[in-house]
Design a protein around this motif. Structure first.
Motif, PDB file in Angstrom:
ATOM      1  N   SER A   1       0.790  -1.414  -0.274  1.00 21.02           N
ATOM      2  CA  SER A   1      -0.292  -0.044   0.202  1.00 21.02           C
ATOM      3  C   SER A   1       1.168   1.085  -0.070  1.00 21.02           C
ATOM      4  CB  SER A   1      -0.994   0.320   1.361  1.00 21.02           C
ATOM      5  OG  SER A   1      -1.975  -0.827   0.939  1.00 21.02           O
ATOM      6  N   TRP A   2       2.106   1.443   0.664  1.00 20.99           N
ATOM      7  CA  TRP A   2       3.118   2.419   0.694  1.00 20.99           C
ATOM      8  C   TRP A   2       4.068   2.397  -0.526  1.00 20.99           C
ATOM      9  CZ3 TRP A   2       1.267   0.502   5.144  1.00 20.99           C
ATOM     10  CH2 TRP A   2      -0.087   0.702   5.144  1.00 20.99           C
ATOM     11  N   GLY A   3       4.222   1.099  -1.344  1.00 21.06           N
ATOM     12  CA  GLY A   3       5.146   0.770  -2.160  1.00 21.06           C
ATOM     13  C   GLY A   3       6.097  -0.058  -1.247  1.00 21.06           C
ATOM     14  N   VAL A   4       6.717  -1.357  -1.848  1.00 20.67           N
ATOM     15  CA  VAL A   4       7.997  -1.683  -1.440  1.00 20.67           C
ATOM     16  C   VAL A   4       9.058  -2.518  -2.112  1.00 20.67           C
ATOM     17  CG1 VAL A   4       8.514  -4.021  -0.330  1.00 20.67           C
ATOM     18  CG2 VAL A   4       6.192  -3.410   0.051  1.00 20.67           C
ATOM     19  N   LEU A   5      10.327  -1.608  -1.865  1.00 15.98           N
ATOM     20  CA  LEU A   5      11.469  -1.732  -2.716  1.00 15.98           C
ATOM     21  C   LEU A   5      12.303  -3.640  -1.737  1.00 15.98           C
ATOM     22  CD1 LEU A   5      13.323  -0.741  -4.364  1.00 15.98           C
ATOM     23  CD2 LEU A   5      14.513   0.443  -2.840  1.00 15.98           C
ATOM     24  N   PHE A   6      12.902  -4.042  -2.621  1.00 18.15           N
ATOM     25  CA  PHE A   6      13.665  -5.666  -2.317  1.00 18.15           C
ATOM     26  C   PHE A   6      14.677  -4.731  -2.742  1.00 18.15           C
ATOM     27  CE2 PHE A   6       8.822  -6.061  -3.609  1.00 18.15           C
ATOM     28  CZ  PHE A   6       8.487  -6.888  -2.371  1.00 18.15           C
ATOM     29  N   SER A   7      15.654  -5.537  -2.392  1.00 16.06           N
ATOM     30  CA  SER A   7      16.547  -5.206  -2.225  1.00 16.06           C
ATOM     31  C   SER A   7      17.218  -6.042  -3.922  1.00 16.06           C
ATOM     32  CB  SER A   7      17.846  -6.646  -1.185  1.00 16.06           C
ATOM     33  OG  SER A   7      17.499  -8.262  -1.808  1.00 16.06           O
ATOM     34  N   THR A   8      19.055  -5.840  -4.515  1.00 14.57           N
ATOM     35  CA  THR A   8      18.754  -5.927  -5.310  1.00 14.57           C
ATOM     36  C   THR A   8      19.090  -7.632  -6.095  1.00 14.57           C
ATOM     37  OG1 THR A   8      21.803  -5.392  -5.353  1.00 14.57           O
ATOM     38  CG2 THR A   8      20.703  -3.942  -5.972  1.00 14.57           C
ATOM     39  N   LYS A   9      19.873  -8.317  -4.660  1.00 18.76           N
ATOM     40  CA  LYS A   9      19.863  -9.829  -4.593  1.00 18.76           C
ATOM     41  C   LYS A   9      18.639 -10.549  -5.089  1.00 18.76           C
ATOM     42  CE  LYS A   9      20.901 -13.156  -2.125  1.00 18.76           C
ATOM     43  NZ  LYS A   9      21.116 -14.697  -0.283  1.00 18.76           N
ATOM     44  N   THR A  10      17.849  -9.657  -4.416  1.00 25.59           N
ATOM     45  CA  THR A  10      16.039 -10.582  -4.490  1.00 25.59           C
ATOM     46  C   THR A  10      15.427 -10.111  -6.116  1.00 25.59           C
ATOM     47  OG1 THR A  10      15.159 -10.106  -2.285  1.00 25.59           O
ATOM     48  CG2 THR A  10      13.676 -10.180  -4.074  1.00 25.59           C
ATOM     49  N   GLY A  11      15.904  -8.746  -6.719  1.00 21.43           N
ATOM     50  CA  GLY A  11      15.853  -8.098  -7.974  1.00 21.43           C
ATOM     51  C   GLY A  11      16.385  -9.424  -8.983  1.00 21.43           C
ATOM     52  N   ALA A  12      18.053  -9.966  -8.704  1.00 16.29           N
ATOM     53  CA  ALA A  12      18.484 -10.898  -9.557  1.00 16.29           C
ATOM     54  C   ALA A  12      17.977 -12.092 -10.080  1.00 16.29           C
ATOM     55  CB  ALA A  12      19.745 -10.966  -9.399  1.00 16.29           C
TER      56      ALA A  12
ATOM     57  N   VAL B   1       8.162 -13.149  -0.510  1.00 15.70           N
ATOM     58  CA  VAL B   1       7.655 -12.738   1.142  1.00 15.70           C
ATOM     59  C   VAL B   1       8.859 -13.292   1.518  1.00 15.70           C
ATOM     60  CG1 VAL B   1       6.345 -14.182   2.475  1.00 15.70           C
ATOM     61  CG2 VAL B   1       4.696 -13.425   0.170  1.00 15.70           C
ATOM     62  N   ARG B   2       9.671 -14.157   1.129  1.00 11.98           N
ATOM     63  CA  ARG B   2      10.933 -14.523   1.721  1.00 11.98           C
ATOM     64  C   ARG B   2      12.597 -13.352   2.033  1.00 11.98           C
ATOM     65  NH1 ARG B   2      13.413 -18.281  -0.045  1.00 11.98           N
ATOM     66  NH2 ARG B   2      12.546 -18.642  -2.003  1.00 11.98           N
ATOM     67  N   SER B   3      11.981 -12.621   0.749  1.00  9.29           N
ATOM     68  CA  SER B   3      13.343 -11.427   0.718  1.00  9.29           C
ATOM     69  C   SER B   3      13.507 -10.425   2.134  1.00  9.29           C
ATOM     70  CB  SER B   3      12.898 -10.696  -0.253  1.00  9.29           C
ATOM     71  OG  SER B   3      13.456  -9.648  -0.608  1.00  9.29           O
ATOM     72  N   ALA B   4      14.577 -10.969   2.134  1.00 12.13           N
ATOM     73  CA  ALA B   4      15.817  -9.767   3.358  1.00 12.13           C
ATOM     74  C   ALA B   4      15.144  -8.161   3.479  1.00 12.13           C
ATOM     75  CB  ALA B   4      16.272 -10.632   3.926  1.00 12.13           C
ATOM     76  N   ALA B   5      14.759  -7.928   4.564  1.00 11.31           N
ATOM     77  CA  ALA B   5      14.673  -6.662   5.064  1.00 11.31           C
ATOM     78  C   ALA B   5      13.804  -5.586   4.304  1.00 11.31           C
ATOM     79  CB  ALA B   5      15.612  -6.000   5.823  1.00 11.31           C
ATOM     80  N   PRO B   6      13.053  -6.367   2.974  1.00 12.00           N
ATOM     81  CA  PRO B   6      12.076  -5.020   2.207  1.00 12.00           C
ATOM     82  C   PRO B   6      11.872  -3.886   2.816  1.00 12.00           C
ATOM     83  CG  PRO B   6      10.688  -6.762   2.884  1.00 12.00           C
ATOM     84  CD  PRO B   6      12.057  -6.924   3.550  1.00 12.00           C
ATOM     85  N   ILE B   7      11.685  -2.525   1.769  1.00 12.07           N
ATOM     86  CA  ILE B   7      12.070  -1.400   2.747  1.00 12.07           C
ATOM     87  C   ILE B   7      10.772  -0.407   1.894  1.00 12.07           C
ATOM     88  CG2 ILE B   7      13.351   1.059   2.485  1.00 12.07           C
ATOM     89  CD1 ILE B   7      15.650  -0.520   1.491  1.00 12.07           C
ATOM     90  N   LYS B   8       9.726  -0.493   3.549  1.00 12.94           N
ATOM     91  CA  LYS B   8       8.757   0.456   2.371  1.00 12.94           C
ATOM     92  C   LYS B   8       9.489   1.813   2.351  1.00 12.94           C
ATOM     93  CE  LYS B   8       4.941  -1.057   5.943  1.00 12.94           C
ATOM     94  NZ  LYS B   8       4.301  -1.013   6.247  1.00 12.94           N
ATOM     95  N   LEU B   9       8.316   2.635   0.925  1.00 16.09           N
ATOM     96  CA  LEU B   9       8.828   3.602   1.067  1.00 16.09           C
ATOM     97  C   LEU B   9       7.583   5.037   1.008  1.00 16.09           C
ATOM     98  CD1 LEU B   9       9.530   2.001  -3.206  1.00 16.09           C
ATOM     99  CD2 LEU B   9      11.026   2.577  -1.090  1.00 16.09           C
ATOM    100  N   ALA B  10       7.065   4.959   0.657  1.00 14.35           N
ATOM    101  CA  ALA B  10       6.449   5.893   1.074  1.00 14.35           C
ATOM    102  C   ALA B  10       5.876   6.671   2.329  1.00 14.35           C
ATOM    103  CB  ALA B  10       4.674   6.058   0.406  1.00 14.35           C
ATOM    104  N   SER B  11       5.906   7.668   2.420  1.00 15.66           N
ATOM    105  CA  SER B  11       5.708   7.321   4.204  1.00 15.66           C
ATOM    106  C   SER B  11       4.831   6.834   5.050  1.00 15.66           C
ATOM    107  CB  SER B  11       6.134   8.734   4.350  1.00 15.66           C
ATOM    108  OG  SER B  11       4.009   9.554   4.006  1.00 15.66           O
ATOM    109  N   ALA B  12       4.824   6.693   5.900  1.00 16.65           N
ATOM    110  CA  ALA B  12       3.881   6.077   6.796  1.00 16.65           C
ATOM    111  C   ALA B  12       2.065   6.794   7.300  1.00 16.65           C
ATOM    112  CB  ALA B  12       3.822   6.297   8.675  1.00 16.65           C
ATOM    113  N   ALA B  13       2.839   8.281   6.246  1.00 17.18           N
ATOM    114  CA  ALA B  13       1.145   8.884   6.764  1.00 17.18           C
ATOM    115  C   ALA B  13       0.435   8.862   5.158  1.00 17.18           C
ATOM    116  CB  ALA B  13       1.302  10.195   7.251  1.00 17.18           C
ATOM    117  N   TYR B  14       1.214   7.889   4.631  1.00 20.74           N
ATOM    118  CA  TYR B  14       0.190   8.826   2.991  1.00 20.74           C
ATOM    119  C   TYR B  14      -0.056   8.056   2.531  1.00 20.74           C
ATOM    120  CZ  TYR B  14       0.296   8.972  -1.845  1.00 20.74           C
ATOM    121  OH  TYR B  14      -0.161   9.392  -3.119  1.00 20.74           O
TER     122      TYR B  14
END
Length: 309
Positions: free
Chosen positions: A118-129, A158-171
Motif C-alpha cells: 500500500s506504501w510501495g515496497v523496495l526489494f534488494s538487488t539480490k532479490t531483483g536478480a 515474501v521471503r526477501s530479507a528486509a524489504p523497504i517501505k517507500l511512501a511515508s507512513a502518513a501517505y
C-alpha cells in the motif's frame, strides 16, 4: 500533480498480466491503477516516484506497488534515443490473490506483503536478480506453468530479507479524489464504453474542452493520440476474445467497437504484426504444444511410477 488512470487489461482466461516495455513509453507518466504491480528495471538509471517517495533506480530495482498507489519511473535517456526493454511488469487484481488465500491457507503470509505494498515496497538487488529469470519465463509460459511461476515470484518476495517501505507512513492513496480529475473521468468512460462508438468530439464535450484543446490534453496525459489509444485497447480486448475461441473474427470485430472488418484487420496488423486469423492460429498452436508437453510429462511420470512400482 494528479496521477492519470491506467486501464490494465488482464486477459479473461489468465490470472495476471505480464509484459515488458521500453523507454520512452506511453505508461511512463505519473499514474495509478486498481491492480497490484511488480516492476523490475532491467536497463537504464533514473528517478522513481512512489506515493510521496522519490528515489534513484538502477538495473535490478524491484518494487511492488499496491492498489491505486501512484507511481512512475523516469529514465536518464537522451531525447530522441530509445531503449527496447526498460522493465518487466506483472499486474494482478486484488481478488485473484484473495481468493487464492481463501483456498490455500499456506498463502496467508502473502497478506503482509499486500498490506506493505500500500506504501510501495523496495526489494534488494539480490532479490531483483533472482526475480528476473522467473519474470522472463512468465512472459512466454502457458497453462499451469504460469501459476507455478507466479507463486514462485510471490514466495521470493515474501521471503526477501528486509524489504523497504517507500511512501511515508502518513501517505494514503485516494482513488476517489483522483477520479474527480478530468482525464481520469474520460479514461474511465472509455474503459466502460469500449465496444460502443467513441468520438473524440464527444469526449471533448464530456471533458468540457474544445476539440483541439482536448486533443492536446489527451495526448499529453496518455502519450498517444485519442484514436490510437482507443484502437490499442480494442485490439487488446480482441486478442482476449480470439484466445477464448468462441466467436468468429467478424463478431469480435464488432464486439470490440470497430464498425467494419477491413479497418479491424488493418489496425490489428499494425499493432500485432499479423492478421487476427493468423494470430488466433498461432495461439492455438502454442496452446496445443503446451498440452502435448503436459501429456508427455504425465506419460513419463506414469512410466516412472510403473518402473519403481
Amino acid at each position: 500533480m494528479q496521477p492519470d488512470l491506467e486501464l490494465v487489461a488482464v486477459p479473461r482466461d489468465e490470472s495476471y498480466k505480464v509484459w515488458s516495455h521500453g523507454y520512452p513509453y506511453r505508461t511512463v507518466r505519473w499514474h495509478f491503477h486498481p491492480e497490484f504491480e511488480i516492476q523490475l528495471i532491467t536497463a537504464t538509471t533514473g528517478k522513481y516516484f512512489v506515493g510521496d517517495y522519490i528515489g534513484d533506480f538502477t538495473p535490478g530495482n524491484l518494487v511492488m506497488v499496491g492498489s491505486n498507489l501512484p507511481h512512475n519511473w523516469v529514465s536518464n535517456v537522451p531525447t530522441g534515443e530509445r531503449v527496447d526493454e526498460r522493465c518487466l511488469v506483472v499486474q494482478f487484481d486484488t481478488e485473484f490473490l484473495t481468493r487464492a488465500i481463501d483456498v490455500f491457507p499456506e498463502l496467508k503470509r502473502v497478506e503482509t506483503l499486500l498490506d506493505a505494498s500500500s506504501w510501495g515496497v523496495l526489494f534488494s538487488t539480490k532479490t531483483g536478480a533472482a526475480a528476473e529469470p522467473i519474470m522472463r519465463e512468465m512472459l512466454v509460459a502457458q497453462g499451469i506453468r504460469r501459476i507455478t511461476l507466479f507463486l514462485s515470484l510471490i514466495d521470493l518476495l515474501v521471503r526477501s530479507a528486509a524489504p523497504i517501505k517507500l511512501a511515508s507512513a502518513a501517505y494514503r492513496a485516494d482513488p476517489a479524489h483522483y477520479a474527480e480529475s478530468r482525464i481520469n473521468h474520460v479514461l474511465s468512460y472509455i474503459g466502460r464504453n469500449l465496444s460502443k462508438e467513441l468520438r473524440e468530439s464527444e469526449l471533448a464535450e464530456l471533458a468540457g474542452q474544445s476539440a483541439s484543446a482536448f486533443s492536446r490534453y489527451f495526448r499529453r496525459h496518455t502519450g498517444v493520440p485519442f484514436v490510437q489509444y482507443v484502437n490499442r485497447l480494442r485490439i487488446n480486448l480482441a486478442c482476449q476474445l480470439l484466445m477464448a475461441g468462441e466467436l468468429s473474427i467478424t463478431d469480435i470485430c464488432y464486439q470490440v467497437g470497430f464498425n467494419n472488418l477491413s479497418n479491424f484487420n488493418r489496425q490489428f496488423l499494425a499493432l500485432k504484426g499479423t492478421s487476427p486469423s493468423r494470430w488466433r492460429a498461432d495461439q492455438q498452436l502454442n496452446m496445443t504444444s503446451a498440452s502435448v508437453s503436459s501429456d508427455d510429462d504425465a506419460a513419463d511420470a506414469t512410466h516412472a511410477q510403473e518402473a519403481f512400482g
